[in-house]
Motif scaffolding. Structure first.
Motif, PDB file in Angstrom:
ATOM      1  N   GLU A 152      58.238  16.005  31.407  1.00  0.00           N
ATOM      2  CA  GLU A 152      57.715  16.962  30.425  1.00  0.00           C
ATOM      3  C   GLU A 152      56.638  16.264  29.595  1.00  0.00           C
ATOM      4  O   GLU A 152      56.787  16.030  28.394  1.00  0.00           O
ATOM      5  CB  GLU A 152      58.849  17.476  29.538  1.00  0.00           C
ATOM      6  CG  GLU A 152      59.933  18.247  30.276  1.00  0.00           C
ATOM      7  CD  GLU A 152      59.465  19.630  30.714  1.00  0.00           C
ATOM      8  OE1 GLU A 152      58.333  20.041  30.337  1.00  0.00           O
ATOM      9  OE2 GLU A 152      60.225  20.307  31.425  1.00  0.00           O
ATOM     10  N   PHE A 153      55.522  15.938  30.250  1.00  0.00           N
ATOM     11  CA  PHE A 153      54.515  15.090  29.619  1.00  0.00           C
ATOM     12  C   PHE A 153      53.821  15.764  28.439  1.00  0.00           C
ATOM     13  O   PHE A 153      53.509  15.100  27.448  1.00  0.00           O
ATOM     14  CB  PHE A 153      53.499  14.626  30.657  1.00  0.00           C
ATOM     15  CG  PHE A 153      54.085  13.739  31.711  1.00  0.00           C
ATOM     16  CD1 PHE A 153      54.591  12.491  31.389  1.00  0.00           C
ATOM     17  CD2 PHE A 153      54.158  14.159  33.036  1.00  0.00           C
ATOM     18  CE1 PHE A 153      55.153  11.667  32.357  1.00  0.00           C
ATOM     19  CE2 PHE A 153      54.709  13.343  34.019  1.00  0.00           C
ATOM     20  CZ  PHE A 153      55.211  12.097  33.677  1.00  0.00           C
ATOM     21  N   GLU A 154      53.574  17.054  28.517  1.00  0.00           N
ATOM     22  CA  GLU A 154      52.907  17.726  27.402  1.00  0.00           C
ATOM     23  C   GLU A 154      53.793  17.741  26.163  1.00  0.00           C
ATOM     24  O   GLU A 154      53.323  17.500  25.045  1.00  0.00           O
ATOM     25  CB  GLU A 154      52.497  19.148  27.801  1.00  0.00           C
ATOM     26  CG  GLU A 154      51.360  19.200  28.807  1.00  0.00           C
ATOM     27  CD  GLU A 154      50.128  18.444  28.313  1.00  0.00           C
ATOM     28  OE1 GLU A 154      49.777  18.574  27.125  1.00  0.00           O
ATOM     29  OE2 GLU A 154      49.522  17.697  29.120  1.00  0.00           O
ATOM     30  N   LEU A 155      55.072  18.029  26.345  1.00  0.00           N
ATOM     31  CA  LEU A 155      55.995  18.016  25.211  1.00  0.00           C
ATOM     32  C   LEU A 155      56.146  16.599  24.660  1.00  0.00           C
ATOM     33  O   LEU A 155      56.181  16.399  23.433  1.00  0.00           O
ATOM     34  CB  LEU A 155      57.352  18.558  25.636  1.00  0.00           C
ATOM     35  CG  LEU A 155      57.405  20.049  25.983  1.00  0.00           C
ATOM     36  CD1 LEU A 155      58.780  20.422  26.520  1.00  0.00           C
ATOM     37  CD2 LEU A 155      57.070  20.894  24.753  1.00  0.00           C
ATOM     38  N   ALA A 156      56.229  15.621  25.556  1.00  0.00           N
ATOM     39  CA  ALA A 156      56.342  14.231  25.111  1.00  0.00           C
ATOM     40  C   ALA A 156      55.084  13.805  24.368  1.00  0.00           C
ATOM     41  O   ALA A 156      55.157  13.123  23.327  1.00  0.00           O
ATOM     42  CB  ALA A 156      56.580  13.323  26.312  1.00  0.00           C
ATOM     43  N   ARG A 157      53.916  14.209  24.878  1.00  0.00           N
ATOM     44  CA  ARG A 157      52.651  13.855  24.232  1.00  0.00           C
ATOM     45  C   ARG A 157      52.573  14.455  22.827  1.00  0.00           C
ATOM     46  O   ARG A 157      52.147  13.778  21.876  1.00  0.00           O
ATOM     47  CB  ARG A 157      51.479  14.342  25.083  1.00  0.00           C
ATOM     48  CG  ARG A 157      50.103  13.935  24.527  1.00  0.00           C
ATOM     49  CD  ARG A 157      48.986  14.399  25.447  1.00  0.00           C
ATOM     50  NE  ARG A 157      49.019  13.669  26.727  1.00  0.00           N
ATOM     51  CZ  ARG A 157      49.382  14.189  27.874  1.00  0.00           C
ATOM     52  NH1 ARG A 157      49.751  15.466  27.956  1.00  0.00           N
ATOM     53  NH2 ARG A 157      49.389  13.458  28.980  1.00  0.00           N
ATOM     54  N   ALA A 158      52.998  15.705  22.687  1.00  0.00           N
ATOM     55  CA  ALA A 158      52.952  16.352  21.369  1.00  0.00           C
ATOM     56  C   ALA A 158      53.893  15.655  20.394  1.00  0.00           C
ATOM     57  O   ALA A 158      53.544  15.458  19.219  1.00  0.00           O
ATOM     58  CB  ALA A 158      53.315  17.823  21.513  1.00  0.00           C
ATOM     59  N   ARG A 159      55.078  15.298  20.863  1.00  0.00           N
ATOM     60  CA  ARG A 159      56.020  14.581  19.996  1.00  0.00           C
ATOM     61  C   ARG A 159      55.462  13.226  19.576  1.00  0.00           C
ATOM     62  O   ARG A 159      55.578  12.818  18.415  1.00  0.00           O
ATOM     63  CB  ARG A 159      57.346  14.382  20.727  1.00  0.00           C
ATOM     64  CG  ARG A 159      58.195  15.632  20.840  1.00  0.00           C
ATOM     65  CD  ARG A 159      58.939  15.907  19.558  1.00  0.00           C
ATOM     66  NE  ARG A 159      59.805  17.071  19.655  1.00  0.00           N
ATOM     67  CZ  ARG A 159      60.553  17.513  18.660  1.00  0.00           C
ATOM     68  NH1 ARG A 159      60.554  16.885  17.501  1.00  0.00           N
ATOM     69  NH2 ARG A 159      61.294  18.580  18.816  1.00  0.00           N
ATOM     70  N   ALA A 160      54.872  12.522  20.522  1.00  0.00           N
ATOM     71  CA  ALA A 160      54.324  11.200  20.220  1.00  0.00           C
ATOM     72  C   ALA A 160      53.132  11.295  19.273  1.00  0.00           C
ATOM     73  O   ALA A 160      52.954  10.446  18.388  1.00  0.00           O
ATOM     74  CB  ALA A 160      53.933  10.491  21.514  1.00  0.00           C
ATOM     75  N   ALA A 161      52.308  12.331  19.440  1.00  0.00           N
ATOM     76  CA  ALA A 161      51.128  12.489  18.588  1.00  0.00           C
ATOM     77  C   ALA A 161      51.513  12.787  17.144  1.00  0.00           C
ATOM     78  O   ALA A 161      50.744  12.509  16.215  1.00  0.00           O
ATOM     79  CB  ALA A 161      50.245  13.613  19.133  1.00  0.00           C
ATOM     80  N   ALA A 162      52.697  13.349  16.937  1.00  0.00           N
ATOM     81  CA  ALA A 162      53.132  13.715  15.587  1.00  0.00           C
ATOM     82  C   ALA A 162      53.655  12.519  14.800  1.00  0.00           C
ATOM     83  O   ALA A 162      53.909  12.635  13.596  1.00  0.00           O
ATOM     84  CB  ALA A 162      54.211  14.793  15.666  1.00  0.00           C
ATOM     85  N   LEU A 163      53.821  11.366  15.459  1.00  0.00           N
ATOM     86  CA  LEU A 163      54.345  10.177  14.796  1.00  0.00           C
ATOM     87  C   LEU A 163      53.217   9.229  14.425  1.00  0.00           C
ATOM     88  O   LEU A 163      52.256   9.073  15.170  1.00  0.00           O
ATOM     89  CB  LEU A 163      55.344   9.463  15.704  1.00  0.00           C
ATOM     90  CG  LEU A 163      56.586  10.267  16.110  1.00  0.00           C
ATOM     91  CD1 LEU A 163      57.451   9.434  17.057  1.00  0.00           C
ATOM     92  CD2 LEU A 163      57.397  10.691  14.894  1.00  0.00           C
ATOM     93  N   ASP A 164      53.355   8.592  13.284  1.00  0.00           N
ATOM     94  CA  ASP A 164      52.349   7.654  12.787  1.00  0.00           C
ATOM     95  C   ASP A 164      52.873   6.228  12.922  1.00  0.00           C
ATOM     96  O   ASP A 164      53.814   5.850  12.221  1.00  0.00           O
ATOM     97  CB  ASP A 164      52.037   7.960  11.321  1.00  0.00           C
ATOM     98  CG  ASP A 164      51.036   6.991  10.713  1.00  0.00           C
ATOM     99  OD1 ASP A 164      50.463   6.165  11.454  1.00  0.00           O
ATOM    100  OD2 ASP A 164      50.822   7.068   9.482  1.00  0.00           O
ATOM    101  N   PRO A 165      52.299   5.416  13.801  1.00  0.00           N
ATOM    102  CA  PRO A 165      52.812   4.055  13.966  1.00  0.00           C
ATOM    103  C   PRO A 165      52.699   3.206  12.706  1.00  0.00           C
ATOM    104  O   PRO A 165      53.505   2.297  12.491  1.00  0.00           O
ATOM    105  CB  PRO A 165      51.962   3.484  15.105  1.00  0.00           C
ATOM    106  CG  PRO A 165      50.741   4.346  15.153  1.00  0.00           C
ATOM    107  CD  PRO A 165      51.179   5.703  14.711  1.00  0.00           C
ATOM    108  N   ASP A 166      51.721   3.516  11.850  1.00  0.00           N
ATOM    109  CA  ASP A 166      51.563   2.738  10.622  1.00  0.00           C
ATOM    110  C   ASP A 166      52.665   3.022   9.606  1.00  0.00           C
ATOM    111  O   ASP A 166      52.821   2.285   8.633  1.00  0.00           O
ATOM    112  CB  ASP A 166      50.202   3.020   9.988  1.00  0.00           C
ATOM    113  CG  ASP A 166      49.063   2.387  10.775  1.00  0.00           C
ATOM    114  OD1 ASP A 166      49.333   1.411  11.502  1.00  0.00           O
ATOM    115  OD2 ASP A 166      47.929   2.875  10.678  1.00  0.00           O
ATOM    116  N   ALA A 167      53.420   4.098   9.819  1.00  0.00           N
ATOM    117  CA  ALA A 167      54.523   4.423   8.924  1.00  0.00           C
ATOM    118  C   ALA A 167      55.860   3.919   9.462  1.00  0.00           C
ATOM    119  O   ALA A 167      56.905   4.180   8.873  1.00  0.00           O
ATOM    120  CB  ALA A 167      54.598   5.939   8.722  1.00  0.00           C
TER     121      ALA A 167
END
Length: 226
Positions: A152-167
């Motif tokens: 489920e790459f699109e769903l995984a991509r959206a979830r990953a994009a919503a996270l901020d690595p600097d936080a």
């Protein structure tokens, strides 16, 4: 001093104590499936009540709702093409909502061990649908791995994009960057935590200079010894 033997919360039958697996000596997967020798003990993680057929890691801790589910047609008719998955799917039906995703994910691990990719993908999709909103960065990263491994790459991509690595703490940020790269590559494979986590950089990123991030905290720290 005598100790009372645990009993099934549904029918009161005497049951064995919960299984205690040996500590893992190898790195876990990114979805936190433990390494060996713990990994090989998966078939022993669940108890099956000889009185009523209830299934759980701890039959004495089943919720009050379990009795009604146990007597339902849905429970009786539950089927899977991999017999080893069935106890985990039964536990998923009887479990508290917060345990359901773990039961389904563990069923997917059984499918992994059986080499049944299609069943593992199907079970991971069920796991993702039962996950709910992640309660922590670690939970969000596990969900991303479940989605990626389910294709489920699109769903995984959206979830990953919503996270901020600097936080995030350093380990979580490394995992997020790795997951984003694997998603972009269309990689649905298994990866170990040890293949992702790198030693701390000698010179911190500018974001780290603004807000120092502990190298290993919480769940990752316990897993990685930090």
């Amino acid at each position: 001093m005598s100790s009372r033997r645990p009993v099934c919360a549904v029918c009161g039958a005497s049951v064995r104590s919960p299984f205690r697996p040996p500590p893992a000596e190898m790195a876990p997967d990114l979805d936190l499936r433990p390494g060996e020798p713990t990994r090989s003990t998966l078939p022993r993680w669940l108890q099956v009540c000889g009185g009523c057929g209830a299934v759980a890691p701890d039959l004495a801790a089943l919720p009050p709702t379990a009795a009604a589910v146990l007597g339902s047609a849905e429970f009786a008719e539950l089927r899977t093409r991999l017999p080893g998955c069935l106890p985990f799917l039964r536990w998923a039906m009887l479990a508290r909502p917060e345990e359901r995703r773990e039961a389904l994910l563990q069923a997917a691990w059984v499918a992994d061990d059986a080499g049944d990719l299609a069943e593992a993908v199907s079970l991971r999709r069920l796991t993702a649908s039962a996950w709910g909103e992640p309660e922590s960065p670690e939970s969000a990263l596990r969900l991303i791995d479940v989605l990626r491994r389910a294709g489920e790459f699109e769903l995984a991509r959206a979830r990953a994009a919503a996270l901020d690595p600097d936080a995030m703490d350093e380990v979580s940020a490394q995992i997020l960057v790795f997951q984003r790269a694997r998603i972009a590559a269309g990689d649905a494979g298994r990866h170990l935590m040890s293949s992702v986590v790198r030693p701390p950089a000698s010179r911190p990123h500018v974001a780290q200079a603004r807000r120092p991030k502990p190298a290993r905290r919480g769940l990752w720290g316990r897993l990685l010894g930090g």
